[in-house]
Design an enzyme around this catalytic site. Structure first.
Site, PDB file in Angstrom:
ATOM      1  N   GLY A 220       0.847  -1.219  -0.109  1.00  0.00           N
ATOM      2  CA  GLY A 220       0.095  -0.033   0.040  1.00  0.00           C
ATOM      3  C   GLY A 220       0.781   1.299  -0.041  1.00  0.00           C
ATOM      4  N   GLY A 221       2.076   1.215  -0.120  1.00  0.00           N
ATOM      5  CA  GLY A 221       2.791   2.446  -0.178  1.00  0.00           C
ATOM      6  C   GLY A 221       2.477   3.455  -1.373  1.00  0.00           C
ATOM      7  CG  ASP A 239      -2.027  -7.375  -3.936  1.00  0.00           C
ATOM      8  OD1 ASP A 239      -1.067  -6.918  -4.254  1.00  0.00           O
ATOM      9  OD2 ASP A 239      -1.820  -8.436  -3.250  1.00  0.00           O
ATOM     10  NE  ARG A 244       1.596  -8.847  -1.445  1.00  0.00           N
ATOM     11  CZ  ARG A 244       2.568  -8.040  -1.711  1.00  0.00           C
ATOM     12  NH1 ARG A 244       3.386  -8.150  -0.887  1.00  0.00           N
ATOM     13  NH2 ARG A 244       2.655  -7.488  -2.707  1.00  0.00           N
ATOM     14  N   GLY A 271      -5.309 -10.076 -10.587  1.00  0.00           N
ATOM     15  CA  GLY A 271      -4.958  -8.771 -11.430  1.00  0.00           C
ATOM     16  C   GLY A 271      -5.083  -9.124 -13.081  1.00  0.00           C
ATOM     17  CB  CYS A 343      11.334  -3.589  -6.112  1.00  0.00           C
ATOM     18  SG  CYS A 343      10.466  -5.091  -5.464  1.00  0.00           S
TER      19      CYS A 343
END
Lengths: 416, 303
Positions: A220-221, A239, A244, A271, A343
């Site tokens: 959630g950032g 999600d 999560r 998704g 990432c």
């Protein structure tokens, strides 16, 4: 017992291996909190997953990053740097001052300043050039600087949302932020996160009233950052993972007031099926896909995707990422913008996925996608982050000891 | 050789200045007799006066005996004087002690010029209690398994090991041996004990995290690791440029981060110690696994 060996805690401490070390013995001691306690575990790890991950990275990334790899590797294995995303909903007027006293600065604000300076410089550059014709010599240093700035004038659409505020400590400064605290409104004052995670959100450039889709929103950032713009007409945060998504709910409740939470719908679809739910309806789509989470994989044993039992899952990642990006494309309106981000440092999860998606969109769905140039981002943010300059498409923030953010890959697309 | 040095010194004194203090020149209240005695040993006028200024309440016999002892070790007048100026407490030691200690050091392999250099650089060698000295030597021979020859070389290059607490020495040795996989021979060449432990660790872990150093597996004899002597003996700038392929800025940040990690690991261990009972068992397991080099170690013992 050898004379060479030692006894007791002192010896164990000596032999304690931190991140990124090769186990000489089967019991490789990592940072103590993750150290495998043989007495209590049922299955002993033969080779730690972190070790497997690093080995994998050494093989692929030394090729891809070349001479940059040793610095990136050291960055991955040392404590990461955080940014403090200010919570605009929490009446945080005192916090900027507090942080500035500690020498932290809002890197987004600084980038904004740069853009304005450029635009001013471009105008003056014109004037300076005009003068120059006349005098021929004796160009002052200032004039020269302005001409140089004018040379690299930003593309017309370079605008940085100044609603999002994020503080970081300067390059080389390893000070940590204090934990977030509630303000008088009962909401937390800031959210600590990898500052590089904000770059995909900034690139997305949400405009007032936009319908925004965050396809892999948890934990959630980035979702929180999207809401900080104040521009989301409606935000769909999805999600596939229910556990999560719990974290996502917690964040929304700790940071966001009810009236704004009402503009967010949290869902748990896979998704990949998104287009079947709501096709072609969003102005902005963020596809922040599951990946090998390189930093986590190099450091944390728990839930590590390089564990043997997750090999299949890991090998299927690029396929999953492609499917998610396709779903995001199909969920976007014509003319909409998307940002794909991971990432990971791996080109197989980054450029390759985007390129494949572009091909499939065209071949199977007759959708043309344009890749947006983000090189001005690099210039704007290079004081805060360490960028890789050789991405075929998109941008990549590299971990570096002086600026230990990332890895973060992001690429902006526009559906024509 | 000692006798020759004294003579040389005396000769120099004769050439240097007037044999007797001139008119207006200061004549120490304690008497020109003392000065004369020192002059006879080979000290110049000026040197004699400097010597007299040290520990002024000390009797002349003690002073002369100490000075003589040092000259006998082979130090020249100036070197002996400097040593005493750096460590005037030496004058307080019974000369017997000075002589015995010099003997001990010689027996350990510090002879002639080596002894002079060692004591000049490190006057503490005279002061350190004999037990400490012996413990250090015993550690290096019996636990670290340096050969007699290697020990002599270690003492030659790092006489300060005799001053260290054996526990510190052992810790540093074990780090190099187990954690870095370095053998005694390489440690000697690299002058391991000349480097403070923190620096050893910083440079090693910096290389390791950059992927440039790997702890060898059990039984692995060849590695592509840089040699310990290069790691330790290169000045920082060169170490960074040619071994680590890095910059001073990066290294500075790294050192800070590592120091913080260390601090926090220690705190965690203290906390763990409060809550875990079976700690020692865990540690023994580690030892059993890691020190299997026992047999190899014993083979190198030669004496």
């Amino acid at each position: 017992m050898a004379a060479l060996g030692g006894r007791g805690r002192a010896a164990a401490a000596l032999l304690r291996r931190g991140p990124g070390t090769a186990p000489a013995a089967i019991l490789a001691a990592g940072p103590r909190r993750h150290r495998h306690k043989e007495k209590w575990a049922t299955t002993a790890p033969r080779v730690p997953s972190t070790r497997l991950a690093l080995h994998h990275f050494d093989t692929s990334y030394s090729l891809h990053l070349g001479a940059l790899w040793p610095s990136v590797r050291a960055g991955l294995l040392c404590e990461q740097k955080y940014g403090a995303l200010l919570n605009n909903f929490a009446a945080v007027d005192h916090v900027p001052q507090e942080l500035e006293l500690l020498n932290a600065t809002d890197f987004i604000f600084e980038a904004h300043q740069k853009v304005q300076q450029w635009q001013r410089g471009a105008a003056v550059g014109e004037a300076a050039r005009g003068c120059q014709e006349g005098s021929g010599e004796g160009r002052t240093v200032m004039q020269a600087e302005m001409m140089a700035q004018a040379e690299m004038s930003p593309p017309p659409c370079a605008s940085i949302s100044s609603k999002i505020k994020c503080y970081t400590f300067p390059r080389g400064d390893i000070t940590r932020f204090r934990p977030a605290r509630p303000t008088s409104l009962g909401l937390l004052d800031y959210y600590l996160m990898d500052a590089a995670s904000l770059l995909p959100v900034l690139a997305l450039s949400v405009q007032p009233g936009d319908f925004v889709l965050d396809l892999c929103a948890a934990p959630g950032g980035k979702t929180l950052a999207l809401l900080q713009t104040g521009f989301c007409g409606h935000l769909a945060a999805n999600d596939v993972s229910i556990s999560r998504t719990k974290r996502l709910y917690e964040i929304l409740h700790s940071y966001v007031p009810k009236e704004v939470r009402d503009t967010v719908s949290v869902t748990s679809y896979d998704g990949r099926d998104w287009d079947q739910v709501k096709g072609g309806t969003f102005h902005k789509v963020l596809v922040d896909v599951p990946c090998t989470t390189d930093r986590h994989s190099a450091m944390e044993e728990h839930n590590n995707i390089f564990h043997k039992r997750r090999t299949k899952e890991r090998q299927m990642l690029p396929m999953l990422q492609l499917e998610l990006l396709m779903a995001g494309i199909l969920a976007a309106k014509p003319g909409a913008e998307l940002v794909y981000s991971t990432c990971s440092l791996s080109p197989l999860q980054n450029e390759y996925v985007v390129e494949r998606a572009l091909d499939i969109a065209e071949a199977q769905f007759d959708i043309r996608i344009h890749v947006e140039d983000l090189s001005h981002f690099r210039t704007l943010f290079q004081d805060t982050f360490s960028f890789f300059s050789d991405c075929r498409l998109g941008e990549l923030v590299l971990p570096h000891l002086t600026a230990n953010f990332g890895p973060m890959y992001f690429c902006k697309l526009r559906r024509m | 050789m000692a006798g020759r040095a004294v003579l040389r010194g005396a000769g120099r004194a004769l050439l240097a200045g007037p044999a007797l203090p001139a008119g207006p020149g200061p004549c120490p209240r304690r008497g020109c007799g003392e000065v004369a005695a020192l002059r006879a040993m080979g000290f110049s006028q000026e040197q004699a006066q400097r010597l007299l200024a040290l520990q002024p309440r000390l009797g002349p016999e003690r002073r002369e005996a100490a000075a003589a002892q040092l000259l006998l070790l082979g130090l020249n007048a100036e070197a002996a004087l400097e040593l005493l100026e750096r460590s005037p407490a030496l004058l307080r030691l019974p000369t017997e002690r000075l002589r015995e200690r010099a003997e001990e050091l010689r027996r350990l392999g510090l002879d002639g010029g080596r002894l002079q250099r060692a004591v000049s650089r490190c006057p503490q060698l005279f002061h350190v209690p004999r037990k400490r000295l012996e413990a250090a030597v015993r550690l290096l021979r019996e636990r670290c398994l340096f050969t007699a020859e290697q020990l002599r070389e270690v003492l030659r290059t790092c006489p300060t090991v005799l001053l260290e607490e054996p526990r510190t020495l052992h810790h540093q040795f074990q780090y190099a041996y187990f954690r870095m996989g370095v053998q005694q021979k390489e440690m000697v060449k690299a002058r391991l004990f000349q480097t403070p432990f923190a620096e050893l660790r910083n440079r090693h872990i910096f290389l390791e995290r950059r992927g440039l150093y790997e702890t060898p597996h059990k039984g692995q004899t060849q590695t592509s690791n840089p040699k310990l002597k290069d790691i330790l003996r290169l000045p920082e700038k060169d170490f960074l440029a040619s071994l680590a392929y890095s910059t001073p800025e990066e290294y500075e940040v790294f050192k800070k981060l590592l120091a913080r990690e260390e601090e926090e690991e220690e705190e965690e261990e203290d906390v763990d110690a409060l809550y875990t009972e079976d700690d020692d068992d865990d540690d023994d397991d580690d030892d059993d696994d890691d020190d299997g080099l026992d047999s190899d170690g014993s083979k190198t013992v030669q004496d």
